[in-house]
Design a protein around this motif. Structure first.
Motif, PDB file in Angstrom:
ATOM      1  N   ASN A 158      -4.452  12.256  -7.310  1.00  0.00           N
ATOM      2  CA  ASN A 158      -3.129  12.699  -7.312  1.00  0.00           C
ATOM      3  C   ASN A 158      -2.693  14.034  -7.715  1.00  0.00           C
ATOM      4  OD1 ASN A 158      -3.009  12.640 -10.076  1.00  0.00           O
ATOM      5  ND2 ASN A 158      -1.640  11.052 -10.202  1.00  0.00           N
ATOM      6  N   PHE A 187       1.270   6.565  -6.845  1.00  0.00           N
ATOM      7  CA  PHE A 187       0.068   7.119  -7.284  1.00  0.00           C
ATOM      8  C   PHE A 187       0.099   8.710  -7.038  1.00  0.00           C
ATOM      9  CE2 PHE A 187      -3.941   9.352  -5.495  1.00  0.00           C
ATOM     10  CZ  PHE A 187      -4.799   8.879  -6.702  1.00  0.00           C
ATOM     11  N   GLU A 188       0.844   9.059  -6.032  1.00  0.00           N
ATOM     12  CA  GLU A 188       1.136  10.603  -5.797  1.00  0.00           C
ATOM     13  C   GLU A 188       2.083  11.008  -6.534  1.00  0.00           C
ATOM     14  OE1 GLU A 188      -0.673  12.835  -4.122  1.00  0.00           O
ATOM     15  OE2 GLU A 188      -1.771  11.505  -2.780  1.00  0.00           O
ATOM     16  N   TYR A 246       2.238   1.784  -3.383  1.00  0.00           N
ATOM     17  CA  TYR A 246       1.190   2.217  -4.358  1.00  0.00           C
ATOM     18  C   TYR A 246       0.918   3.631  -4.057  1.00  0.00           C
ATOM     19  CZ  TYR A 246      -3.748   3.331  -5.693  1.00  0.00           C
ATOM     20  OH  TYR A 246      -4.646   3.617  -6.187  1.00  0.00           O
ATOM     21  N   ARG A 247       0.837   3.949  -2.814  1.00  0.00           N
ATOM     22  CA  ARG A 247       0.650   5.343  -2.469  1.00  0.00           C
ATOM     23  C   ARG A 247       1.861   6.362  -3.117  1.00  0.00           C
ATOM     24  NH1 ARG A 247      -4.372   5.687  -2.511  1.00  0.00           N
ATOM     25  NH2 ARG A 247      -3.866   7.827  -2.258  1.00  0.00           N
ATOM     26  N   GLU A 273       0.862  -1.392   0.119  1.00  0.00           N
ATOM     27  CA  GLU A 273      -0.018  -0.101   0.039  1.00  0.00           C
ATOM     28  C   GLU A 273       0.979   1.293  -0.052  1.00  0.00           C
ATOM     29  OE1 GLU A 273      -3.449   2.674   0.345  1.00  0.00           O
ATOM     30  OE2 GLU A 273      -2.952   0.673  -0.553  1.00  0.00           O
ATOM     31  N   GLU A 274       1.914   1.100   0.775  1.00  0.00           N
ATOM     32  CA  GLU A 274       2.872   2.410   0.637  1.00  0.00           C
ATOM     33  C   GLU A 274       3.536   2.568  -0.801  1.00  0.00           C
ATOM     34  OE1 GLU A 274       5.562   1.912   3.793  1.00  0.00           O
ATOM     35  OE2 GLU A 274       4.203   2.028   5.471  1.00  0.00           O
ATOM     36  N   ASP A 320      -9.876  10.019  -4.118  1.00  0.00           N
ATOM     37  CA  ASP A 320      -8.488  10.505  -4.017  1.00  0.00           C
ATOM     38  C   ASP A 320      -8.225  10.765  -5.424  1.00  0.00           C
ATOM     39  OD1 ASP A 320      -6.270  11.610  -3.023  1.00  0.00           O
ATOM     40  OD2 ASP A 320      -5.451   9.433  -2.306  1.00  0.00           O
ATOM     41  N   LYS A 358      -7.461  18.925  -2.887  1.00  0.00           N
ATOM     42  CA  LYS A 358      -8.209  17.667  -2.973  1.00  0.00           C
ATOM     43  C   LYS A 358      -9.508  18.058  -2.771  1.00  0.00           C
ATOM     44  CE  LYS A 358      -4.301  14.281  -2.852  1.00  0.00           C
ATOM     45  NZ  LYS A 358      -3.711  13.132  -2.635  1.00  0.00           N
ATOM     46  N   GLU A 412      -9.170   7.800  -7.915  1.00  0.00           N
ATOM     47  CA  GLU A 412      -9.955   6.877  -6.977  1.00  0.00           C
ATOM     48  C   GLU A 412     -11.364   7.217  -6.909  1.00  0.00           C
ATOM     49  OE1 GLU A 412      -7.990   5.611  -3.585  1.00  0.00           O
ATOM     50  OE2 GLU A 412      -6.124   5.185  -4.591  1.00  0.00           O
TER      51      GLU A 412
END
Length: 296
Positions: free
Chosen positions: A252, A198-199, A194-195, A191-192, A250, A264, A207
């Protein structure tokens, strides 16, 4: 003879009670663990107490082909520090590699030392001062096998069949618990990553929650609608209603730049706020795709 038989039955009963009580302590330690380090340390603390050994440890990897090995977690009596306390990563030598091969080939715990079928690994037994040990390979469903073991340093001893059985059951429970926590840790790391991707992607990524669209589809099914394209031709205003139901979870940084949004929260106000006139035509195609079970 009857008296002897009664004594044997009582002994078996006490041994069974000790087994259940010990496993209950292990289960409480596992259930109370909130992370991998806490799990390992708590289970080894209980193992040290149950067997009254001088050191209980987990070694990784249990792989004779590895260049090095270490003990990610161990518990010991104060007078018998081990690999963890000395903060060592040890080069794999021939004797340790052979020990690991024996454990990997066995179905359960193996005892090493005087009076057993297997000698001690010479260098490490001298370096860490143990006179005998019992170990087993445990197999979490993630990664390589681990070695679960305990050392006796003050004197050489032989563990009983009942103690071997208890030790084996603790090892199986430990492997199951390691599987769960390693899975959770890998999920967090994934997950980290991926984030991070993503960012920092230069492409605008979103998302969104489509559950509102799904509820509309359920309503249409209940109304007997079979062809969504015909329905949308007859009810063009439905496209806007569907779009209003989509929640933005969410976006990016590239999305904020593309839409010249201040943050955001501004984007999260609603998907339709980002639509250009031609967006409704594309969104209609997406609705038809979703209705027909498409995923792209």
């Amino acid at each position: 003879q009857d008296f002897t038989q009664q004594k044997l039955i009582e002994q078996e009963r006490m041994e069974h009670f000790h087994f259940l009580k010990s496993m209950s302590r292990i289960n409480r330690a596992i259930q109370g663990a909130s992370d991998l380090v806490r799990l390992m340390s708590d289970v080894l603390d209980v193992t040290l107490s149950i067997f009254d050994c001088d050191r209980a440890f987990l070694m990784y990897p249990c792989d004779p082909e590895s260049d090095t090995w270490t003990a990610p977690m161990e518990r010991n009596k104060p007078e018998y520090p081990g690999v963890l306390e000395l903060n060592l990563e040890i080069l794999m030598d021939r004797d340790v590699a052979e020990t690991l091969r024996i454990l990997l080939a066995a179905d359960g715990p193996v005892q090493f030392g005087p009076g057993t079928a297997y000698p001690l690994p010479e260098d490490v037994s001298e370096a860490f001062g143990f006179k005998c040990f019992m170990s087993m390979a445990i197999y979490p469903k993630i990664g390589s096998p681990w070695q679960f073991g305990m050392h006796q340093c003050a004197y050489a001893r032989r563990w009983t069949d009942q103690e071997e059985r208890l030790f084996q059951e603790i090892g199986h429970r430990l492997a199951d618990a390691l599987t769960s926590l390693l899975s959770y840790r890998n999920l967090q790391e994934s997950e980290e990553r991926y984030r991070l991707v993503f960012e920092n992607s230069p492409v605008a990524l979103w998302e969104v929650d489509l559950s509102g669209v799904k509820s509309f589809f359920i309503d249409l099914n209940e109304q007997g609608v079979a062809d969504i394209e015909t329905y949308l031709d007859q009810h063009p205003e439905a496209i806007r209603r569907y779009a209003d139901r989509i929640r933005i979870l969410d976006v990016n940084r590239a999305s904020l730049t593309l839409h010249e949004a201040a943050g955001k929260d501004e984007m999260a106000a609603g998907l339709i706020n980002s639509f250009a006139p031609e967006s409704f035509d594309y969104f209609r195609k997406e609705l038809v795709c979703l209705w027909n079970g498409g995923t792209e």
